[in-house]
Design an enzyme around this catalytic site. Structure first.
Site, PDB file in Angstrom:
ATOM      1  N   HIS A 110       0.812  -1.228   0.000  1.00 22.05           N
ATOM      2  CA  HIS A 110       0.000   0.000   0.000  1.00 22.05           C
ATOM      3  C   HIS A 110       0.837   1.266   0.000  1.00 22.05           C
ATOM      4  CE1 HIS A 110      -3.880  -2.020   0.985  1.00 22.05           C
ATOM      5  NE2 HIS A 110      -3.094  -2.890   1.567  1.00 22.05           N
TER       6      HIS A 110
ATOM      7  N   LYS B 125      -8.200  13.679   4.894  1.00 17.91           N
ATOM      8  CA  LYS B 125      -7.318  12.499   4.857  1.00 17.91           C
ATOM      9  C   LYS B 125      -6.268  12.689   5.957  1.00 17.91           C
ATOM     10  CE  LYS B 125      -6.557  13.648   0.552  1.00 17.91           C
ATOM     11  NZ  LYS B 125      -6.315  12.673  -0.512  1.00 17.91           N
ATOM     12  N   ARG B 126      -5.464  11.677   6.239  1.00 19.30           N
ATOM     13  CA  ARG B 126      -4.394  11.820   7.231  1.00 19.30           C
ATOM     14  C   ARG B 126      -3.504  12.976   6.799  1.00 19.30           C
ATOM     15  NH1 ARG B 126      -3.631   7.803  11.378  1.00 19.30           N
ATOM     16  NH2 ARG B 126      -1.807   9.042  11.858  1.00 19.30           N
TER      17      ARG B 126
ATOM     18  N   LYS C   1       0.867  14.393   1.037  1.00 18.03           N
ATOM     19  CA  LYS C   1      -0.527  14.656   0.635  1.00 18.03           C
ATOM     20  C   LYS C   1      -0.741  16.160   0.408  1.00 18.03           C
ATOM     21  CE  LYS C   1      -2.162  10.570   3.198  1.00 18.03           C
ATOM     22  NZ  LYS C   1      -2.964   9.754   2.257  1.00 18.03           N
TER      23      LYS C   1
ATOM     24  N   THR D 266      -8.530   6.481  -1.745  1.00 14.68           N
ATOM     25  CA  THR D 266      -9.882   5.929  -1.865  1.00 14.68           C
ATOM     26  C   THR D 266     -10.911   7.023  -1.596  1.00 14.68           C
ATOM     27  OG1 THR D 266      -9.527   5.141   0.395  1.00 14.68           O
ATOM     28  CG2 THR D 266      -9.400   3.494  -1.367  1.00 14.68           C
TER      29      THR D 266
ATOM     30  N   LYS E 276     -14.694   8.210  -3.403  1.00 15.54           N
ATOM     31  CA  LYS E 276     -15.925   8.512  -2.674  1.00 15.54           C
ATOM     32  C   LYS E 276     -16.495   9.867  -3.120  1.00 15.54           C
ATOM     33  CE  LYS E 276     -14.022   5.789   1.085  1.00 15.54           C
ATOM     34  NZ  LYS E 276     -13.083   5.801   2.236  1.00 15.54           N
TER      35      LYS E 276
HETATM   36  C1  26W Z   1       3.981   0.682  10.134  1.00 13.45           C
HETATM   37  C2  26W Z   1       3.318   1.991   9.996  1.00 13.45           C
HETATM   38  C3  26W Z   1       2.391   2.003   8.821  1.00 13.45           C
HETATM   39  C4  26W Z   1       1.017   1.881   9.045  1.00 13.45           C
HETATM   40  C5  26W Z   1       0.173   1.928   7.953  1.00 13.45           C
HETATM   41  C6  26W Z   1       0.693   2.063   6.682  1.00 13.45           C
HETATM   42  C7  26W Z   1      -0.284   2.066   5.553  1.00 13.45           C
HETATM   43  C8  26W Z   1       0.254   1.289   4.431  1.00 13.45           C
HETATM   44  C9  26W Z   1      -0.552   3.416   5.118  1.00 13.45           C
HETATM   45  C10 26W Z   1      -1.805   3.495   4.275  1.00 13.45           C
HETATM   46  O1  26W Z   1      -2.875   3.571   4.810  1.00 13.45           O
HETATM   47  N1  26W Z   1      -1.619   3.500   2.954  1.00 13.45           N
HETATM   48  C11 26W Z   1      -2.725   3.878   2.118  1.00 13.45           C
HETATM   49  O2  26W Z   1      -3.422   2.698   1.703  1.00 13.45           O
HETATM   50  C12 26W Z   1      -4.573   3.034   0.934  1.00 13.45           C
HETATM   51  C13 26W Z   1      -5.329   1.747   0.641  1.00 13.45           C
HETATM   52  O3  26W Z   1      -4.674   0.999  -0.309  1.00 13.45           O
HETATM   53  C14 26W Z   1      -4.196   3.795  -0.347  1.00 13.45           C
HETATM   54  O4  26W Z   1      -5.363   4.157  -1.024  1.00 13.45           O
HETATM   55  C15 26W Z   1      -3.370   5.027  -0.004  1.00 13.45           C
HETATM   56  O5  26W Z   1      -2.897   5.632  -1.183  1.00 13.45           O
HETATM   57  C16 26W Z   1      -2.195   4.651   0.893  1.00 13.45           C
HETATM   58  O6  26W Z   1      -1.488   5.793   1.345  1.00 13.45           O
HETATM   59  C17 26W Z   1       2.043   2.187   6.459  1.00 13.45           C
HETATM   60  C18 26W Z   1       2.910   2.149   7.563  1.00 13.45           C
END
Ligand code: 26W
Length: 814
Positions: free
Chosen positions: A364, A554-555, A560, A662, A666
């Protein structure tokens, strides 16, 4: 003994009403005449739950009887939100429930607001998992979600003088009527200890036995996930940790009260809280313990269920597909090999093949800092047997790479062990080599995976990487959050789109139909009024629902580029003041989003947005032409109000850095226009809605790469943009922070000196694109036609399409 099954319950309003009163009286123990709103909510959920259970048991039985292949979705995050409206709506009982409650003097919408959000996730990855669970049930795929039952989900965000403050989230405080404790589904999970080899290597009887130094119990809590039309109800199984010995009595009796509870505290801590980082790993031992805890419990449960039905493990990959949601459950690859080899006595090679045929891995993010790796000393101490298995697997992979004549540099990048500095286990590489499928979440992201992070692994295993562009459930993100638009669409093109979102395309021919557009835009305006009421209630700020509602939710993260959005607002503010007679399009910029608590730059951006808002919103010279709002505590339920109320969707990440997005899907589905870069799924949104129905600007991912490689000097770009340099100067000089003039100096300096996220390089194009948006918005027929076409051409982004692709191309299920 063939026990009689409970007869399915009737669900017409009078029966439902009676059931709700019965639950209120005998389960909640409240007299209807004095019941509180939250009592009515609990009673209603209990009544609905029984209807869910009927479908749930049907689903579980049919899966068993028809020997269906099961899909297991392993995710450390499930950003579910509220469940009542989803369950009621997917069972087709919305009107009946509304009427039943009305007959009891209760408003469904009022009590629905009281349900706590299950905030068991950070952002995109967690919400995607929740959309996928609902979609798998809706397209009739037997699936289980496995995760952790955090007692505290993602922190609650409050703004203290514009600064983010984090407070504990307590979704379980009043109990959770949707979960079912499953004490019988409990497993021991070990940590630490030693590995002994018993029997002799020579005669093949030799085998390894892991003797953990610590053990905890994983116990299951099941939540039903209702699919569209109640076609199927699947299970979300969340693990909670509890101690083997809740209290060490002899220690207690000896007066060592702390020591007596140490084990129970340690267990309790394990599943206490969700890590709030969504891009850079905390890298803490507790996080690895959480990852292994739920991976091991889930695999033990999967093997128990399989062996209960088929008395052999050799056909495991025919009946089981396991999807790894990013690297967070990647240790499951080593754990499955351990269970198959050490516990179930298959030979290593067979275990390795079965594991690979079972696992699929979804990546992701390409952000280097987000790719997990663990220091070997920690990994080896906590998981000594898995360390051995990682080395054994690495030997196999490196042998294959050498046989394919890979050079040493490629070998080093393929290795599961990062030898560059402190030796670390690369969880992305482990997940890759342990899976038969590795997918990206948009086409662009997948292409970039092949060119960057996994270039050499892709060269060694060229048939594994594939693209599965994300999707969203149209039930929550249209039918439930925008019922008026849903009803208008249904009335206009019939019901077919309800079971096949692609049919939304039938709306296209109404894009220029004044009567339809009149109603479409009236609904958008009504949703903007709802959003304005929420902002007034929570922040006391009054918004003009006829202004352009420009939304970025979003975060908070530098890639971003919320920063670019607020800097553009400052530039616009300056122009409105210097050119008061120009016919400016009134605009409201709405922001929402949480920053990881340790991510100081992101927290600084939140403060900057609030500082700029305070000045602009109170400047009479602006005459309400521009307003800035930061809505606190962004979560699923807030998104369900902000998405339908948006005119413009901000998807402005530095190209190549947002894997998919995503939220972008929406907004488009709910009739908003996107302003965005060619990043992630924005590219596919452009392909679906048409170039004339989206506003694209800025560098492509390739151009960003070239610009970086050539050496990018932001200072020269800034001095060539009067708007940008003026805006940056205003911010850094304290125009928006008179109480602390240098407060934002660091943020601006990082743009002037490095600007890794190319804010300066894309700024003029962004500002020009915003003026284009003003032009289109001022031409109402043109604007509405484009927004109707966004809704019409967003069917492809239904999670049903995405899940059908996973099922046919990765899981070979359903
Ligand atoms: C270990 C810390 C950590 C926690 C969560 C993440 C996720 C991968 C971050 C995340 O939410 N990525 C997002 O995933 C979405 C679903 O596929 C995508 O639509 C977003 O572009 C992406 O940033 C990375 C690292």
């Amino acid at each position: 003994v063939d026990l009689p099954l409970a007869p399915p319950r009737r669900s017409d309003a009078p029966v439902l009403a009676a059931d709700i009163v019965e639950r209120l009286t005998y389960r909640i123990g409240k007299d209807p005449r004095v019941a509180e709103r939250h009592d009515w909510l609990s009673a209603t959920i209990l009544a609905i739950r029984d209807r869910v259970i009927d479908h749930w048991m049907d689903s579980t039985r049919s899966t068993y009887e028809q020997e269906h292949k099961r899909v297991y979705y392993l995710s450390l995050e499930f950003l579910i939100g509220r469940l009542m409206r989803d369950a009621v709506s997917n069972l087709g009982l919305l009107e009946e429930t509304r009427d039943a409650l009305a007959s009891l003097g209760v408003d469904l919408d009022v009590i629905a607001e009281l349900e706590a959000d299950a905030a068991l996730g950070n952002g995109g990855l967690g919400r995607l998992a929740a959309c996928f669970m609902e979609a798998m049930a809706s397209v009739d795929i037997p699936a289980y979600g496995y995760g952790i039952r955090y007692v505290n989900g993602l922190f609650r965000q409050e703004l203290h003088d514009g600064w983010q403050a984090e407070l504990p989230e307590t979704w379980l405080a009043d109990g959770n009527p949707w979960e079912f404790p499953r004490r019988e589904s409990s497993y021991e999970v070990g940590f630490g200890g030693t590995v002994d080899t018993v029997g002799s290597e020579t005669d093949g009887t030799g085998r390894c036995v892991w003797r953990p130094g610590e053990r905890v119990i994983a116990t299951a809590f099941d939540t039903p996930i209702v699919g569209w039309r109640g076609k199927r109800v699947n299970t979300l199984r969340l693990w909670s940790a509890r101690p083997i010995d809740p209290i060490l009595l002899d220690a207690f009796n000896a007066g060592d009260h702390i020591g007596a509870l140490a084990e129970s505290n340690r267990a309790e801590t394990l599943t206490r809280v969700l890590y709030p980082a969504d891009a850079n790993p905390a890298g803490q031992e507790l996080r690895l313990r959480q990852e292994f805890f739920f991976s091991s419990a889930s695999l033990q449960d999967i093997l128990r269920r399989h062996l209960q039905q088929y008395d052999s493990l050799t056909n495991l990959a025919d009946k089981v597909a396991i999807q790894l949601n990013d690297t967070h459950p990647a240790v499951a690859v080593a754990e499955l090999v351990r269970l198959l080899t050490d516990v179930h006595r298959l030979d290593f090679a067979a275990s390795w093949h079965i594991a690979r045929d079972c696992f699929g891995y979804t990546n992701h993010t390409l952000l280097p800092e987000a790719l997990e790796s663990w220091p070997i000393p920690l990994f080896e101490r906590l998981l000594p047997r898995h360390m051995q298995i990682v080395y054994a697997v690495n030997a196999i992979v490196l042998r294959e790479a050498r046989a394919a004549h890979f050079d040493e540099a490629s070998i080093r990048s393929i290795s599961l062990i990062d030898e560059s500095g402190e030796r670390r286990v690369r969880m992305g590489n482990l997940a890759f080599v342990g899976s038969h499928s590795i997918n990206g979440v948009s086409q662009l992201h997948t292409d970039l995976m092949k060119e960057t992070v996994f270039a050499n692994l892709h060269r060694l295993y060229p048939d594994r990487i594939n693209a599965k562009t994300n999707g969203i459930t149209p039930r929550r993100w249209l039918m439930q959050c925008n019922p008026d638009l849903f009803a208008l669409v249904r009335e206009t093109i019939g019901d077919a789109f309800m079971d096949d979102a692609a049919k939304l395309v039938d709306l296209d021919r109404f894009a220029d139909d004044p009567a339809f557009v009149e109603r479409f835009s009236a609904i958008k305006r009504e949703n903007k009024v709802k959003l304005s009421n929420l902002v007034a209630r929570r922040l006391g700020i009054r918004l003009d629902p006829d202004a352009l509602f420009d939304v970025q939710i979003k975060r908070i993260h530098e890639y971003k580029r919320q920063m670019m959005n607020i800097v553009e607002a400052v530039a616009l503010y300056d122009q409105i003041r210097s050119q008061p007679d120009r016919d400016w399009v009134p605009r409201v910029k709405l922001f929402a989003g949480k920053a990881a608590p340790s991510y100081l730059a992101a927290k600084g951006i939140i403060k900057l947005i609030n500082d700029v808002a305070r000045v602009i919103n109170n400047d009479p010279a602006v005459r309400g032409l521009l307003k800035i709002v930061f809505v606190p505590n962004y979560n699923v339920s807030l998104a369900e109000v902000m998405v339908p109320g948006a005119d413009l969707s901000e998807q402005i990440s530095t190209a190549g850095m947002e894997a998919s997005g995503t939220g972008n899907m929406k907004f488009a589905l709910n009739g908003a226009l996107t302003i965005g870069t060619l990043d992630g799924a924005n590219v596919e949104i452009r392909d679906q809605v048409g170039r004339e129905n989206i506003v694209i600007f800025g560098m492509t991912a390739e151009e960003v790469g070239t610009r970086r490689a050539e050496g990018y000097d932001p200072a020269s770009v800034i001095e060539n943009s009067r708007e940008l340099s003026q805006a940056l100067m205003a911010i850094e000089s304290g125009v928006f922070s008179p109480d602390d003039r240098t407060r934002h100096a660091d943020l601006i300096r990082s743009v002037r000196e490095r600007d890794w996220f190319m804010l300066a390089a894309d700024f003029d194009a962004y500002a020009a694109a915003q003026r284009r948006v003003d032009g289109i918005f001022a031409d109402k027929p043109a604007w509405h036609a484009k927004t109707v076409r966004n809704t019409a051409h967003s069917g492809w982004f239904s999670a049903d399409r995405t899940i059908r692709e996973y099922a046919s191309e990765i899981w070979r299920a359903g």
